[in-house]
Design a protein around this motif. Structure first.
Motif, PDB file in Angstrom:
ATOM      1  N   MET A  14       6.652  75.092  65.685  1.00  0.00           N
ATOM      2  CA  MET A  14       7.591  74.629  64.256  1.00  0.00           C
ATOM      3  C   MET A  14       8.788  75.192  64.203  1.00  0.00           C
ATOM      4  SD  MET A  14       6.349  75.072  60.237  1.00  0.00           S
ATOM      5  CE  MET A  14       7.155  74.676  59.188  1.00  0.00           C
ATOM      6  N   VAL A  15       9.652  74.216  63.995  1.00  0.00           N
ATOM      7  CA  VAL A  15      11.015  74.713  63.782  1.00  0.00           C
ATOM      8  C   VAL A  15      11.477  75.405  62.582  1.00  0.00           C
ATOM      9  CG1 VAL A  15      13.490  74.053  64.092  1.00  0.00           C
ATOM     10  CG2 VAL A  15      11.665  72.847  65.646  1.00  0.00           C
ATOM     11  N   SER A  16      11.903  76.608  62.536  1.00  0.00           N
ATOM     12  CA  SER A  16      11.909  77.033  61.157  1.00  0.00           C
ATOM     13  C   SER A  16      13.253  77.371  61.023  1.00  0.00           C
ATOM     14  CB  SER A  16      11.201  78.450  61.021  1.00  0.00           C
ATOM     15  OG  SER A  16      11.562  79.236  61.962  1.00  0.00           O
ATOM     16  N   GLU A  17      13.643  77.493  59.494  1.00  0.00           N
ATOM     17  CA  GLU A  17      15.009  78.014  58.909  1.00  0.00           C
ATOM     18  C   GLU A  17      16.366  77.255  59.693  1.00  0.00           C
ATOM     19  OE1 GLU A  17      15.329  81.945  58.340  1.00  0.00           O
ATOM     20  OE2 GLU A  17      12.948  82.298  57.825  1.00  0.00           O
ATOM     21  N   CYS A  18      16.228  75.986  59.838  1.00  0.00           N
ATOM     22  CA  CYS A  18      17.541  74.951  60.012  1.00  0.00           C
ATOM     23  C   CYS A  18      18.262  74.650  58.977  1.00  0.00           C
ATOM     24  CB  CYS A  18      16.960  74.039  61.105  1.00  0.00           C
ATOM     25  SG  CYS A  18      15.996  72.844  60.520  1.00  0.00           S
ATOM     26  N   GLY A  19      19.539  74.806  59.334  1.00  0.00           N
ATOM     27  CA  GLY A  19      20.328  74.338  58.084  1.00  0.00           C
ATOM     28  C   GLY A  19      21.732  74.820  58.295  1.00  0.00           C
ATOM     29  N   ALA A  20      22.738  74.240  57.619  1.00  0.00           N
ATOM     30  CA  ALA A  20      24.117  74.372  57.678  1.00  0.00           C
ATOM     31  C   ALA A  20      24.960  74.616  56.111  1.00  0.00           C
ATOM     32  CB  ALA A  20      24.975  73.390  58.279  1.00  0.00           C
ATOM     33  N   ASP A  21      25.744  75.701  56.115  1.00  0.00           N
ATOM     34  CA  ASP A  21      26.358  75.630  54.851  1.00  0.00           C
ATOM     35  C   ASP A  21      27.194  74.493  54.577  1.00  0.00           C
ATOM     36  OD1 ASP A  21      26.048  78.169  53.615  1.00  0.00           O
ATOM     37  OD2 ASP A  21      26.880  79.384  55.344  1.00  0.00           O
ATOM     38  N   THR A  22      27.202  74.065  53.255  1.00  0.00           N
ATOM     39  CA  THR A  22      27.710  72.778  52.820  1.00  0.00           C
ATOM     40  C   THR A  22      28.207  72.976  51.505  1.00  0.00           C
ATOM     41  OG1 THR A  22      25.992  71.749  54.157  1.00  0.00           O
ATOM     42  CG2 THR A  22      27.341  70.396  52.418  1.00  0.00           C
ATOM     43  N   LEU A  23      29.518  72.717  51.432  1.00  0.00           N
ATOM     44  CA  LEU A  23      30.208  72.587  49.988  1.00  0.00           C
ATOM     45  C   LEU A  23      29.920  71.464  49.248  1.00  0.00           C
ATOM     46  CD1 LEU A  23      33.580  74.593  50.852  1.00  0.00           C
ATOM     47  CD2 LEU A  23      31.387  75.592  49.717  1.00  0.00           C
ATOM     48  N   MET A  28      33.882  64.070  54.749  1.00  0.00           N
ATOM     49  CA  MET A  28      34.696  63.978  56.020  1.00  0.00           C
ATOM     50  C   MET A  28      34.268  62.755  56.733  1.00  0.00           C
ATOM     51  SD  MET A  28      35.253  67.855  57.481  1.00  0.00           S
ATOM     52  CE  MET A  28      35.733  69.149  56.404  1.00  0.00           C
ATOM     53  N   MET A  29      35.375  62.198  57.122  1.00  0.00           N
ATOM     54  CA  MET A  29      35.028  60.804  57.960  1.00  0.00           C
ATOM     55  C   MET A  29      34.278  61.280  59.108  1.00  0.00           C
ATOM     56  SD  MET A  29      36.119  58.142  56.318  1.00  0.00           S
ATOM     57  CE  MET A  29      36.108  57.031  57.432  1.00  0.00           C
ATOM     58  N   ALA A  30      34.714  62.446  59.898  1.00  0.00           N
ATOM     59  CA  ALA A  30      34.059  62.933  61.256  1.00  0.00           C
ATOM     60  C   ALA A  30      33.385  64.287  60.646  1.00  0.00           C
ATOM     61  CB  ALA A  30      35.075  63.203  62.283  1.00  0.00           C
ATOM     62  N   PRO A  31      32.027  64.176  60.596  1.00  0.00           N
ATOM     63  CA  PRO A  31      31.426  65.583  60.060  1.00  0.00           C
ATOM     64  C   PRO A  31      32.072  66.834  60.665  1.00  0.00           C
ATOM     65  CG  PRO A  31      30.025  63.810  60.859  1.00  0.00           C
ATOM     66  CD  PRO A  31      31.275  63.251  61.398  1.00  0.00           C
ATOM     67  N   GLY A  32      32.635  67.447  59.520  1.00  0.00           N
ATOM     68  CA  GLY A  32      33.155  68.745  59.999  1.00  0.00           C
ATOM     69  C   GLY A  32      32.406  69.837  59.288  1.00  0.00           C
ATOM     70  N   LEU A  33      32.478  71.156  59.704  1.00  0.00           N
ATOM     71  CA  LEU A  33      32.019  72.310  58.944  1.00  0.00           C
ATOM     72  C   LEU A  33      32.079  72.213  57.598  1.00  0.00           C
ATOM     73  CD1 LEU A  33      33.106  75.229  61.360  1.00  0.00           C
ATOM     74  CD2 LEU A  33      30.755  74.138  61.165  1.00  0.00           C
ATOM     75  N   TRP A  34      31.235  72.523  56.720  1.00  0.00           N
ATOM     76  CA  TRP A  34      31.028  72.745  55.413  1.00  0.00           C
ATOM     77  C   TRP A  34      31.013  71.346  54.620  1.00  0.00           C
ATOM     78  CZ3 TRP A  34      30.596  77.603  53.964  1.00  0.00           C
ATOM     79  CH2 TRP A  34      30.890  78.568  54.710  1.00  0.00           C
ATOM     80  N   GLY A  83      21.504  75.211  50.841  1.00  0.00           N
ATOM     81  CA  GLY A  83      20.423  74.131  50.356  1.00  0.00           C
ATOM     82  C   GLY A  83      20.762  72.927  50.528  1.00  0.00           C
ATOM     83  N   VAL A  84      19.687  71.975  50.195  1.00  0.00           N
ATOM     84  CA  VAL A  84      19.890  70.458  50.334  1.00  0.00           C
ATOM     85  C   VAL A  84      20.092  69.768  48.904  1.00  0.00           C
ATOM     86  CG1 VAL A  84      18.604  70.087  52.327  1.00  0.00           C
ATOM     87  CG2 VAL A  84      17.523  70.050  50.229  1.00  0.00           C
ATOM     88  N   PHE A  85      19.786  70.920  47.723  1.00  0.00           N
ATOM     89  CA  PHE A  85      20.306  70.657  46.449  1.00  0.00           C
ATOM     90  C   PHE A  85      21.271  71.717  46.119  1.00  0.00           C
ATOM     91  CE2 PHE A  85      16.308  68.485  46.781  1.00  0.00           C
ATOM     92  CZ  PHE A  85      16.553  67.472  46.105  1.00  0.00           C
TER      93      PHE A  85
END
Length: 104
Positions: A14-23, A28-34, A83-85
């Motif tokens: 099981m893949v656990s704890e995947c995610g990315a910080d998102t403001l 962004m047109m080209a997905p960039g950090l945040w 979070g996704v929310f």
């Protein structure tokens, strides 16, 4: 490397704890950090992995909603934004992507 193992040596994972910080609201047109696009794209890679590899039985997304953390240089405004929310439970782009990916 795991995929290259003979089937007798593979165990379900099981893949656990995947995610990315998102403001929230950062687009962004080209997905960039945040950006919300970056978070949604990253989580889409993991849901595709689950679909394609029979020995991957699940993905645990980190985290359901943004939450307060101690202030530090890695945290914008003292929040963990993975979070996704949002902290107010408003859906980010990733929440909609996950709903589509996991809908029966």
């Amino acid at each position: 490397r795991f995929v290259a193992l003979p089937p007798d040596f593979r165990k379900p994972i099981m893949v656990s704890e995947c995610g990315a910080d998102t403001l929230p609201g950062c687009h962004m047109m080209a997905p960039g950090l945040w950006s919300e696009e970056f978070q949604a794209g990253l989580l889409e890679v993991y849901t595709e992995l689950e679909r394609k590899l029979p020995f991957v039985f699940g993905v645990h997304v980190w985290n359901l909603a943004d939450f307060r953390t101690p202030q530090m240089h890695l945290r914008a405004a003292g929040l963990n934004h993975k979070g996704v929310f949002t902290r107010l439970r408003e859906p980010k782009l990733a929440a909609h992507m996950l709903r589509r990916a996991w809908r029966p």
